[in-house]
Write an enzyme that holds these catalytic residues in place. Sequence first.
Site, PDB file in Angstrom:
ATOM      1  N   ASP A   1     -23.486 -16.419   1.232  1.00 48.55           N
ATOM      2  CA  ASP A   1     -22.794 -16.203   2.507  1.00 48.55           C
ATOM      3  C   ASP A   1     -22.412 -17.224   3.449  1.00 48.55           C
ATOM      4  OD1 ASP A   1     -20.895 -12.947   3.150  1.00 48.55           O
ATOM      5  OD2 ASP A   1     -21.616 -14.730   4.465  1.00 48.55           O
TER       6      ASP A   1
ATOM      7  N   SER B   1      -3.157 -21.730   9.192  1.00 50.29           N
ATOM      8  CA  SER B   1      -1.550 -20.537   8.497  1.00 50.29           C
ATOM      9  C   SER B   1      -0.430 -20.853   9.917  1.00 50.29           C
ATOM     10  CB  SER B   1      -2.167 -19.767   8.327  1.00 50.29           C
ATOM     11  OG  SER B   1      -1.128 -18.341   8.144  1.00 50.29           O
TER      12      SER B   1
ATOM     13  N   TYR C   1      -6.075 -11.117  11.657  1.00 52.71           N
ATOM     14  CA  TYR C   1      -6.071 -12.311  10.973  1.00 52.71           C
ATOM     15  C   TYR C   1      -5.594 -13.597  11.538  1.00 52.71           C
ATOM     16  CZ  TYR C   1      -4.208 -15.719   7.356  1.00 52.71           C
ATOM     17  OH  TYR C   1      -4.086 -17.271   6.792  1.00 52.71           O
TER      18      TYR C   1
ATOM     19  N   LYS D   1      -7.077 -17.800  12.753  1.00 49.23           N
ATOM     20  CA  LYS D   1      -7.020 -18.780  12.798  1.00 49.23           C
ATOM     21  C   LYS D   1      -6.126 -19.501  13.715  1.00 49.23           C
ATOM     22  CE  LYS D   1      -6.921 -18.928   8.237  1.00 49.23           C
ATOM     23  NZ  LYS D   1      -7.794 -19.240   7.931  1.00 49.23           N
TER      24      LYS D   1
HETATM   25  C1  WQD Z   1       6.277 -12.397   1.277  1.00 42.66           C
HETATM   26  C2  WQD Z   1       7.872 -12.168   1.726  1.00 42.66           C
HETATM   27  C3  WQD Z   1       7.140  -9.623   2.480  1.00 42.66           C
HETATM   28  C4  WQD Z   1       5.549  -8.040  -0.980  1.00 42.66           C
HETATM   29  C5  WQD Z   1       1.572 -14.159   4.782  1.00 42.66           C
HETATM   30  C6  WQD Z   1       0.410 -14.213   5.417  1.00 42.66           C
HETATM   31  C7  WQD Z   1      -0.137 -15.948   5.464  1.00 42.66           C
HETATM   32  C8  WQD Z   1      -0.588 -15.974   4.203  1.00 42.66           C
HETATM   33  C9  WQD Z   1       0.123 -15.287   3.396  1.00 42.66           C
HETATM   34  C10 WQD Z   1      -2.719 -15.933   3.892  1.00 42.66           C
HETATM   35  C11 WQD Z   1       8.200 -11.540   3.203  1.00 42.66           C
HETATM   36  C12 WQD Z   1       7.738 -10.002   0.897  1.00 42.66           C
HETATM   37  C13 WQD Z   1       5.423  -9.109  -0.084  1.00 42.66           C
HETATM   38  C14 WQD Z   1       5.788  -6.928  -1.211  1.00 42.66           C
HETATM   39  C15 WQD Z   1       7.692  -7.717  -0.171  1.00 42.66           C
HETATM   40  N1  WQD Z   1      -1.659 -15.250   3.820  1.00 42.66           N
HETATM   41  N2  WQD Z   1       7.287  -8.771   0.616  1.00 42.66           N
HETATM   42  N3  WQD Z   1       7.019  -6.764  -1.195  1.00 42.66           N
HETATM   43  O1  WQD Z   1       3.476 -12.008   4.997  1.00 42.66           O
HETATM   44  O2  WQD Z   1       4.779 -14.341   4.378  1.00 42.66           O
HETATM   45  O3  WQD Z   1       2.657 -14.441   5.025  1.00 42.66           O
HETATM   46  O4  WQD Z   1       0.633 -14.417   3.645  1.00 42.66           O
HETATM   47  O5  WQD Z   1      -3.188 -17.332   3.756  1.00 42.66           O
HETATM   48  O6  WQD Z   1      -0.763 -16.262   6.551  1.00 42.66           O
HETATM   49  O7  WQD Z   1       0.808 -14.096   6.895  1.00 42.66           O
HETATM   50  O8  WQD Z   1       3.920 -13.316   2.250  1.00 42.66           O
HETATM   51  O9  WQD Z   1       3.578 -12.544   0.487  1.00 42.66           O
HETATM   52  O10 WQD Z   1       2.722 -10.449   2.228  1.00 42.66           O
HETATM   53  O11 WQD Z   1       5.420 -11.630   1.605  1.00 42.66           O
HETATM   54  O12 WQD Z   1       9.097  -7.690  -0.020  1.00 42.66           O
HETATM   55  O13 WQD Z   1       5.283  -6.309  -2.624  1.00 42.66           O
HETATM   56  O14 WQD Z   1       7.601 -11.016   0.532  1.00 42.66           O
HETATM   57  O15 WQD Z   1       8.101  -8.191   3.430  1.00 42.66           O
HETATM   58  O16 WQD Z   1       9.165 -11.303   3.410  1.00 42.66           O
HETATM   59  P1  WQD Z   1       3.588 -13.228   4.113  1.00 42.66           P
HETATM   60  P2  WQD Z   1       3.800 -12.152   1.689  1.00 42.66           P
END
Ligand code: WQD
Length: 336
Positions: A59, A125, A150, A154
Amino acid sequence: MKKILVTGGLGFIGSHTVVELQNEGFEVLIIDNLSNSTLDVLDKITSITAIKPSYFNFDLKDKKAVQNFFSTNKIDGVIHFAASKAVGESVEKPLEYYENNISTLIYLLQEMKATNVLNFIFSSSCTVYGQADELPITENATVKPAESPYGNTKKMGEEIIKDTTKVSNIRAIALRYFNPIGSHESAKIGELPIGTPQNLIPFVTQTAAGIRKELSVFGNDYPTPDGTAIRDYIHVVDLAQAHIVALKRLIDAKNNSNFEVFNIGSGTGNSVLEIIHSFEKVTGKKLNYKFVERRLGDITAAYADTTIAKTELGWTAKLSLDDALLSAWKWQQTLK
Ligand code: WQD
């Protein structure tokens, strides 16, 4: 042969980057505590490249172990992926996120400085932009107050690195990822969410595989053409290759300053509904989904202006959304 440390190298983006590093002739050393990955990824990487990376299971919060690693391994650069990355979880467990994501970065930088390791690539990010005022998002867009611990780790991480480059020989590049998706063409490595997927694409593929009953679309009342939120989905192999280009830029001392930032995205925005329709088209699978309330903390739209990555870094995404979605489905079909 240049030796590169990849922290979190058994994770989703880390493992794809290790494969590309080995393809480019780098010797790879991986530190991974298996908190969000499994040991068999090491064998999968080896089966793709026929080169087994050196693996160290400890770790990065163990400062002594980090010191010992750097005193016994002479390396030419570090690509730092190891961090906790679930937005929602970070809101519930802020101290764990600050301890894990910040202390490990500090220990790495301390040892790089102490042993004169010069080249550092940081996994950042697009979340640092929050809901940007203008789209597409450039690197000069305002870095807004973080919407989650989170995202804050970053933002703080970039500041810590920037300050360190001013008082050391370290030269660093922060890559601000948009939404990484898909998997290697071999379908031997991919996104391995533990428990209920937080991210969209693993939830889509698990729904198509019948593991999840139906996909909840978080909001269809956004001010977008079809009411669902827009993101910039980038194939994880394109993202991995961006790390190689950035690393070579530093090794060859082609950087313009000792702390540079690049947006790494496809440059195209797609809505959740467009993702669903594209997935159904490329796989022939029908997706069960329903519209529910927006998810707290979600933004309406984000997609990258990739001009700087293209002109300065000489990198652009080459793989299409359909490539990424099909590769994600192929990967899902290999999982039990
Ligand atoms: C994408 C879109 C949701 C799940 C985050 C972090 C980013 C990176 C990627 C780490 C959004 C929609 C999602 C679901 C849905 N993290 N969605 N139903 O939130 O854009 O980014 O994850 O590296 O830093 O901010 O990614 O894939 O969670 O969501 O409708 O079951 O899909 O609302 O519009 P996000 P996500």
